[in-house]
Design a protein around this motif. Structure first.
Motif, PDB file in Angstrom:
ATOM      1  N   ASP A 108      96.733 -11.611 -21.156  1.00 15.54           N
ATOM      2  CA  ASP A 108      96.012 -12.437 -20.172  1.00 15.54           C
ATOM      3  C   ASP A 108      96.229 -13.935 -20.218  1.00 15.54           C
ATOM      4  O   ASP A 108      94.591 -13.915 -21.259  1.00 15.54           O
ATOM      5  N   ASP A 109      96.657 -14.565 -18.943  1.00 14.91           N
ATOM      6  CA  ASP A 109      96.788 -15.800 -19.592  1.00 14.91           C
ATOM      7  C   ASP A 109      95.084 -16.435 -19.791  1.00 14.91           C
ATOM      8  O   ASP A 109      94.924 -17.304 -19.916  1.00 14.91           O
ATOM      9  N   ALA A 110      94.639 -16.416 -18.376  1.00 17.51           N
ATOM     10  CA  ALA A 110      92.905 -16.309 -18.248  1.00 17.51           C
ATOM     11  C   ALA A 110      92.465 -16.301 -19.216  1.00 17.51           C
ATOM     12  O   ALA A 110      91.743 -17.405 -19.640  1.00 17.51           O
ATOM     13  N   THR A 111      92.676 -15.039 -20.081  1.00 17.50           N
ATOM     14  CA  THR A 111      91.757 -15.535 -21.403  1.00 17.50           C
ATOM     15  C   THR A 111      91.744 -15.960 -22.274  1.00 17.50           C
ATOM     16  O   THR A 111      91.318 -16.402 -22.779  1.00 17.50           O
TER      17      THR A 111
ATOM     18  N   ASP B 175      93.241 -18.850 -21.337  1.00 20.84           N
ATOM     19  CA  ASP B 175      92.667 -20.555 -20.982  1.00 20.84           C
ATOM     20  C   ASP B 175      91.030 -20.182 -21.537  1.00 20.84           C
ATOM     21  O   ASP B 175      90.851 -21.234 -21.654  1.00 20.84           O
ATOM     22  N   ARG B 176      89.860 -19.477 -21.067  1.00 23.67           N
ATOM     23  CA  ARG B 176      88.878 -19.778 -21.328  1.00 23.67           C
ATOM     24  C   ARG B 176      88.217 -19.359 -22.966  1.00 23.67           C
ATOM     25  O   ARG B 176      87.217 -20.422 -23.191  1.00 23.67           O
TER      26      ARG B 176
END
Length: 419
Positions: free
Chosen positions: A290-293, A295-296
């Motif tokens: 998951d790319d958002a993970t 980035d976070r």
């Protein structure tokens, strides 16, 4: 009926190839553009030519061997991997993908089978990235992610550049390294993780690859004597770094279900038993599907580096050096791999790769899929890397039949100039 390759011929080539750069502990040492890597390239070119392939070397050292199709104007199916290794790495990583692809060509030759489309076998340059960073350099330039001039200017720790070393070993080719019309790309690789081995399965049908981010980071404090300097007057760069090592582990355990995080490299200065560390350079690696993970996690570690610097009274810095988004492979190519495994009665599962591969970049050029063979114990990038030979053969047979299916696909099925 599915076709099957020659296990004996593949094993003979595998064993002979891995005499190049062999280590005492059963691994190989063939970092990119080393003398051992040159000998591996020479051997591969010789075998390509013996198999009747037309060999092309491009300007960053990617090696292609082409087998013509009955309709040679059609876009080719590309298949391969890499033959450079980690320092004191394993015998299977990358190699089974290249030699397995070559064995597929030999099997077609033996049977006198022609394919409608050309098939090209490729060995990508500098996949591992241990000597010249970043990794997956040859496929990255090919896919348009890096400029050729950027690749040529990369330096190793001795100050030798990629371009100079490529020329020294004789593999600075003349063909341009750039995206071109391809029907599809397939890659066989060892899993480099425990999923298949733990489940007792022979094949992984790879549906995609984790996204990841890499940081170079550093803390700079003050060197001083380890004896007379009171604890409250210390500005210890290693103490700040140790905070981040713990933070990376904590972030990986809380930010996402499949998130993994690693501090994999430390360079401590002055690195003396009786001197407070003045500077530590280190790396951070986060990966997830998951790319958002990802980035976070990256944002959290940036904040924690600032906090650790303030607590210890040191200067902190960080620089993002690599960001690759997660990849979802082409559904039709993935199903072709699964159908080949079914036809061979191979036990398999579908999975997402936690490691980056050349297929990550090729996925942006043409429809792409991968086949995994199990790594015993999930071990890779070390001399202890091992895959049971039956599993190598099964994976190669799946690869071969998937490539054969795609190489006989009718014109108009791909998204290139034929349609």
């Amino acid at each position: 009926m599915p076709r099957e390759i020659s296990s004996e011929r593949l094993r003979d080539r595998f064993d002979r190839f891995n005499e190049i750069g062999a280590t005492d502990r059963g691994g190989v040492n063939r970092p990119s553009l080393s003398d051992a890597n040159r000998r591996a390239r020479d051997t591969l070119v010789e075998w390509f030519e013996e198999a009747g392939l037309t060999v092309t070397v491009d300007e960053v050292g990617n090696i292609f061997g082409r087998r013509d199709g009955t309709n040679d104007d059609l876009a080719p199916v590309l298949v391969g991997s890499h033959v450079d290794s980690q320092y004191n790495g394993g015998r299977y990583d990358g190699v089974i993908g290249v030699l397995g692809a070559l064995e597929g060509i030999e099997t077609l030759n033996d049977a006198g089978v022609e394919t409608e489309r050309p098939i090209e076998v490729v060995s990508w340059s500098n996949e591992e990235g241990v000597r010249f960073q970043p990794d997956m350099l040859g496929s990255g330039v090919f896919a348009g992610k890096f400029e050729t001039a950027f690749a040529y200017g990369l330096e190793d720790k001795e100050g030798d550049t990629f371009g100079e070393e490529l020329e020294r070993i004789g593999y600075k080719g003349e063909a341009p390294c750039e995206p071109r019309d391809l029907h599809s790309y397939f890659e066989l690789h060892v899993e480099q993780g425990p999923t298949l081995a733990d489940a007792g399965l022979s094949v992984g049908v790879v549906e995609g690859v984790y996204g990841f981010i890499w940081f170079d980071a550093a803390f700079t404090g003050s060197a001083d004597h380890a004896g007379p300097t009171p604890m409250h007057l210390r500005h210890d760069a290693l103490v700040a770094t140790s905070d981040i090592i713990e933070v990376v582990r904590r972030i990986a355990g809380t930010e996402g279900e499949d998130l993994v995080g690693t501090v994999g490299s430390l360079d401590v200065s002055p690195n003396a038993i009786n001197v407070i560390p003045e500077r530590v350079d280190f790396t951070v690696d986060f990966r997830s599907s998951d790319d958002a993970t990802v980035d976070r996690a990256a944002e959290r570690v940036r904040e924690e580096i600032d906090h650790a610097a303030a607590r210890e009274g040191v200067a902190g810095e960080y620089e993002q050096i690599m960001r690759i988004d997660s990849q979802t492979f082409d559904p039709d190519c993935v199903e072709t791999v699964a159908a080949a495994a079914d036809a061979l009665d191979a036990e398999y599962t579908r999975l997402v790769s936690g490691a980056g591969h050349d297929a990550s970049y090729l996925n942006g050029v043409c429809p792409t899929a991968m086949v995994f063979a199990p790594s015993v114990g999930g071990v890779s990038h070390t001399e202890d890397e091992f895959t049971e030979w039956d599993d190598v053969v099964t994976g190669t047979n799946v690869l071969f039949n998937a490539v054969l299916e795609q190489a006989n696909e009718a014109p108009g099925a791909d998204s290139g100039s034929e349609s």
